[in-house]
Write a protein that holds these residues in place. Sequence first.
Motif, mmCIF file in Angstrom:
data_model
loop_
_atom_site.group_PDB
_atom_site.id
_atom_site.type_symbol
_atom_site.label_atom_id
_atom_site.label_comp_id
_atom_site.label_asym_id
_atom_site.label_seq_id
_atom_site.Cartn_x
_atom_site.Cartn_y
_atom_site.Cartn_z
ATOM 1 N N VAL A 1 -4.151 -7.176 -37.290
ATOM 2 C CA VAL A 1 -4.148 -5.652 -36.860
ATOM 3 C C VAL A 1 -5.525 -5.439 -36.512
ATOM 4 N N ALA A 2 -6.465 -5.978 -36.882
ATOM 5 C CA ALA A 2 -7.935 -5.640 -36.673
ATOM 6 C C ALA A 2 -8.077 -6.252 -35.121
ATOM 7 N N LYS A 3 -7.580 -7.501 -34.850
ATOM 8 C CA LYS A 3 -7.833 -8.381 -33.793
ATOM 9 C C LYS A 3 -6.871 -7.497 -32.553
ATOM 10 N N VAL A 4 -5.729 -7.306 -32.831
ATOM 11 C CA VAL A 4 -4.989 -6.798 -31.670
ATOM 12 C C VAL A 4 -5.271 -5.249 -31.292
ATOM 13 N N LEU A 5 -5.712 -4.426 -32.483
ATOM 14 C CA LEU A 5 -5.833 -3.138 -32.067
ATOM 15 C C LEU A 5 -7.216 -2.715 -32.237
ATOM 16 N N LYS A 6 -8.161 -3.687 -32.158
ATOM 17 C CA LYS A 6 -9.709 -3.647 -31.905
ATOM 18 C C LYS A 6 -10.296 -2.582 -33.110
ATOM 19 N N ILE A 7 -9.780 -2.665 -34.133
ATOM 20 C CA ILE A 7 -10.367 -1.770 -35.418
ATOM 21 C C ILE A 7 -11.097 -2.763 -36.414
ATOM 22 N N ASN A 8 -12.179 -2.529 -36.910
ATOM 23 C CA ASN A 8 -12.864 -2.855 -37.876
ATOM 24 C C ASN A 8 -12.190 -3.077 -39.059
ATOM 25 N N PRO A 9 -12.280 -4.434 -39.665
ATOM 26 C CA PRO A 9 -11.264 -4.778 -40.651
ATOM 27 C C PRO A 9 -11.613 -4.000 -41.759
ATOM 28 N N ALA A 10 -12.822 -3.639 -42.100
ATOM 29 C CA ALA A 10 -13.077 -2.684 -43.255
ATOM 30 C C ALA A 10 -12.776 -1.368 -43.233
ATOM 31 N N LYS A 11 -12.111 -0.818 -41.954
ATOM 32 C CA LYS A 11 -11.398 0.217 -41.836
ATOM 33 C C LYS A 11 -9.879 0.044 -42.004
ATOM 34 N N ILE A 12 -9.385 -0.974 -42.500
ATOM 35 C CA ILE A 12 -7.965 -1.317 -42.602
ATOM 36 C C ILE A 12 -7.696 -1.255 -44.140
ATOM 37 N N ASP A 13 -7.106 -0.343 -44.757
ATOM 38 C CA ASP A 13 -6.514 -0.615 -46.028
ATOM 39 C C ASP A 13 -5.113 -1.150 -46.137
ATOM 40 N N CYS A 14 -5.227 -1.803 -47.368
ATOM 41 C CA CYS A 14 -3.724 -2.627 -47.680
ATOM 42 C C CYS A 14 -3.183 -2.180 -48.925
ATOM 43 N N SER A 15 -2.001 -1.918 -49.071
ATOM 44 C CA SER A 15 -1.736 -1.784 -50.229
ATOM 45 C C SER A 15 -0.146 -2.507 -50.554
ATOM 46 N N ILE A 16 0.135 -2.724 -51.737
ATOM 47 C CA ILE A 16 1.762 -3.286 -52.008
ATOM 48 C C ILE A 16 2.290 -1.966 -52.809
ATOM 49 N N VAL A 17 3.919 -1.801 -52.585
ATOM 50 C CA VAL A 17 4.278 -0.884 -53.083
ATOM 51 C C VAL A 17 5.514 -1.594 -53.872
ATOM 52 N N ASN A 18 5.481 -1.616 -55.151
ATOM 53 C CA ASN A 18 6.710 -2.227 -55.901
ATOM 54 C C ASN A 18 7.649 -1.037 -56.036
ATOM 55 N N ILE A 19 8.691 -1.309 -55.237
ATOM 56 C CA ILE A 19 9.648 -0.210 -55.309
ATOM 57 C C ILE A 19 10.815 -0.510 -56.648
ATOM 58 N N ARG A 20 10.607 -1.432 -57.185
ATOM 59 C CA ARG A 20 11.408 -1.770 -58.497
ATOM 60 C C ARG A 20 10.838 -1.089 -59.621
ATOM 61 N N LEU A 21 9.577 -1.288 -59.859
ATOM 62 C CA LEU A 21 8.793 -0.462 -60.928
ATOM 63 C C LEU A 21 7.920 0.607 -60.539
ATOM 64 N N GLY A 22 8.232 0.948 -59.351
ATOM 65 C CA GLY A 22 7.543 2.425 -59.086
ATOM 66 C C GLY A 22 6.017 2.596 -59.111
ATOM 67 N N PHE A 23 5.103 1.474 -58.677
ATOM 68 C CA PHE A 23 3.920 1.760 -58.567
ATOM 69 C C PHE A 23 3.167 1.140 -57.443
ATOM 70 N N GLN A 24 1.850 1.554 -57.161
ATOM 71 C CA GLN A 24 1.322 1.088 -55.808
ATOM 72 C C GLN A 24 0.077 0.022 -56.308
ATOM 73 N N VAL A 25 -0.160 -0.994 -55.597
ATOM 74 C CA VAL A 25 -1.317 -1.764 -55.710
ATOM 75 C C VAL A 25 -2.383 -1.609 -54.440
ATOM 76 N N ASP A 26 -3.548 -1.226 -54.674
ATOM 77 C CA ASP A 26 -4.357 -1.103 -53.703
ATOM 78 C C ASP A 26 -5.171 -2.271 -53.412
ATOM 79 N N MET A 27 -5.220 -3.200 -52.575
ATOM 80 C CA MET A 27 -5.797 -4.327 -52.261
ATOM 81 C C MET A 27 -6.922 -4.313 -51.596
#
Length: 84
Positions: free
Chosen positions: A57-83
């Motif tokens: 995403v950083a390479k294609v959109l020319k965005i600083n990787p530090a400005k890209i947040d990543c999260s996992i949403v566990n839809i089975r147990l209903g919680f989010q993990v901020d990476m």
Amino acid sequence: MIYDTLSNEQVLVQGIIDLLVVDNDSAQIIDYKYSAHDSEYLRERYALQLDLYRQVVAKVLKINPAKIDCSIVNIRLGFQVDMY
């Protein structure tokens, strides 16, 4: 090349980002999982996947990787993990 491999050949990695939100010079990547595992397991198991998504995403959109947040949403147990 994003990651080194033992091969001298180029390696193609294929994946699909579940949700990408772009806002000017920042972005958020959300990856949905249906899992019985806890947040630590998900963080460890999927760190490489999310890091690859982030770098692409950083390479294609020319965005600083530090400005890209990543999260996992566990839809089975209903919680989010901020990476990052």
